[in-house]
Write a protein that holds these residues in place. Structure first.
Motif, PDB file in Angstrom:
ATOM      1  N   ALA A 155       0.846  -1.383   0.069  1.00  0.00           N
ATOM      2  CA  ALA A 155      -0.084   0.012   0.029  1.00  0.00           C
ATOM      3  C   ALA A 155       0.838   1.219  -0.269  1.00  0.00           C
ATOM      4  O   ALA A 155       0.679   2.314  -0.636  1.00  0.00           O
ATOM      5  CB  ALA A 155      -1.079  -0.081   1.130  1.00  0.00           C
ATOM      6  N   ALA A 156       1.891   1.122   0.845  1.00  0.00           N
ATOM      7  CA  ALA A 156       2.643   2.253   0.927  1.00  0.00           C
ATOM      8  C   ALA A 156       3.385   2.858  -0.490  1.00  0.00           C
ATOM      9  O   ALA A 156       3.384   4.037  -0.910  1.00  0.00           O
ATOM     10  CB  ALA A 156       3.962   2.183   2.042  1.00  0.00           C
ATOM     11  N   ALA A 157       3.966   1.841  -1.104  1.00  0.00           N
ATOM     12  CA  ALA A 157       4.561   1.930  -2.500  1.00  0.00           C
ATOM     13  C   ALA A 157       3.335   2.318  -3.457  1.00  0.00           C
ATOM     14  O   ALA A 157       3.996   3.563  -4.378  1.00  0.00           O
ATOM     15  CB  ALA A 157       5.099   0.548  -3.078  1.00  0.00           C
ATOM     16  N   LEU A 158       2.361   1.951  -3.358  1.00  0.00           N
ATOM     17  CA  LEU A 158       1.257   2.334  -4.425  1.00  0.00           C
ATOM     18  C   LEU A 158       0.714   3.755  -4.193  1.00  0.00           C
ATOM     19  O   LEU A 158       0.621   4.497  -4.956  1.00  0.00           O
ATOM     20  CB  LEU A 158      -0.264   1.614  -4.216  1.00  0.00           C
ATOM     21  N   LEU A 159       0.783   4.275  -2.806  1.00  0.00           N
ATOM     22  CA  LEU A 159       0.282   5.618  -2.435  1.00  0.00           C
ATOM     23  C   LEU A 159       1.415   6.443  -2.869  1.00  0.00           C
ATOM     24  O   LEU A 159       1.236   7.634  -3.343  1.00  0.00           O
ATOM     25  CB  LEU A 159      -0.096   5.746  -0.906  1.00  0.00           C
ATOM     26  N   VAL A 196      -1.949   1.588   5.462  1.00  0.00           N
ATOM     27  CA  VAL A 196      -0.658   2.102   5.928  1.00  0.00           C
ATOM     28  C   VAL A 196      -0.915   2.916   7.168  1.00  0.00           C
ATOM     29  O   VAL A 196       0.070   2.490   7.900  1.00  0.00           O
ATOM     30  CB  VAL A 196      -0.241   3.269   4.737  1.00  0.00           C
ATOM     31  N   VAL A 197      -1.821   3.537   7.466  1.00  0.00           N
ATOM     32  CA  VAL A 197      -2.171   4.151   8.862  1.00  0.00           C
ATOM     33  C   VAL A 197      -2.092   3.209   9.937  1.00  0.00           C
ATOM     34  O   VAL A 197      -1.790   3.349  11.094  1.00  0.00           O
ATOM     35  CB  VAL A 197      -3.291   5.159   8.713  1.00  0.00           C
ATOM     36  N   HIS A 198      -3.015   2.219   9.718  1.00  0.00           N
ATOM     37  CA  HIS A 198      -3.182   1.351  10.412  1.00  0.00           C
ATOM     38  C   HIS A 198      -2.309   0.154  10.690  1.00  0.00           C
ATOM     39  O   HIS A 198      -2.617  -0.956  11.469  1.00  0.00           O
ATOM     40  CB  HIS A 198      -4.874   0.910  10.797  1.00  0.00           C
TER      41      HIS A 198
END
Length: 131
Positions: free
Chosen positions: A53-57, A90-92
């Protein structure tokens, strides 16, 4: 390493000296449709890294379903990467979410997947084929 680089390595390992045409040979073989065996993933951590998710964001590619990775679990069910809750992951610190193809079922996360899974489509690998 992308498929072309791996194939170049195989070609060069089979020759007594470096072959100047090995890059062209590998490109032509891939253009003809050859692909290596499908990648297998055996843990939730590996699956989370497939399309994090981090890489996609960070890339600005969240919410674009045409970029979703596709996998098949050990039972034969096919899933695509859930691209709609990336910020929450990412946040959680949540594991990657996956939607079962052809259903309206709730998504599963990588910790509930039946392993091993086979990678049917990795958009980053597909982009590498054009090099």
């Amino acid at each position: 390493m992308n498929d072309r680089d791996a194939l170049i390595g195989i070609i060069e390992a089979c020759t007594p000296r470096p072959v100047p045409e090995s890059r062209k040979m590998a490109t032509n073989i891939l253009a003809a449709g050859w692909r290596p065996p499908a990648r297998m993933i055996s843990t939730a951590a590996e699956l989370d890294e497939l399309q994090s998710a981090a890489a996609l964001l960070d890339s600005g590619r969240g919410e674009r379903s045409e970029l979703a990775a596709v996998i098949r679990d050990a039972r034969g069910f096919v899933y695509s990467r859930d691209m709609h809750n990336l910020e929450e992951e990412v946040v959680h610190g949540r594991p990657a979410g996956w939607w079962e193809a052809g259903t309206s079922r709730d998504d599963r996360d990588s910790t509930t997947m039946t392993f091993p899974v086979t990678v049917l489509l990795d958009p980053t690998e597909e982009a590498d084929h054009g090099e």
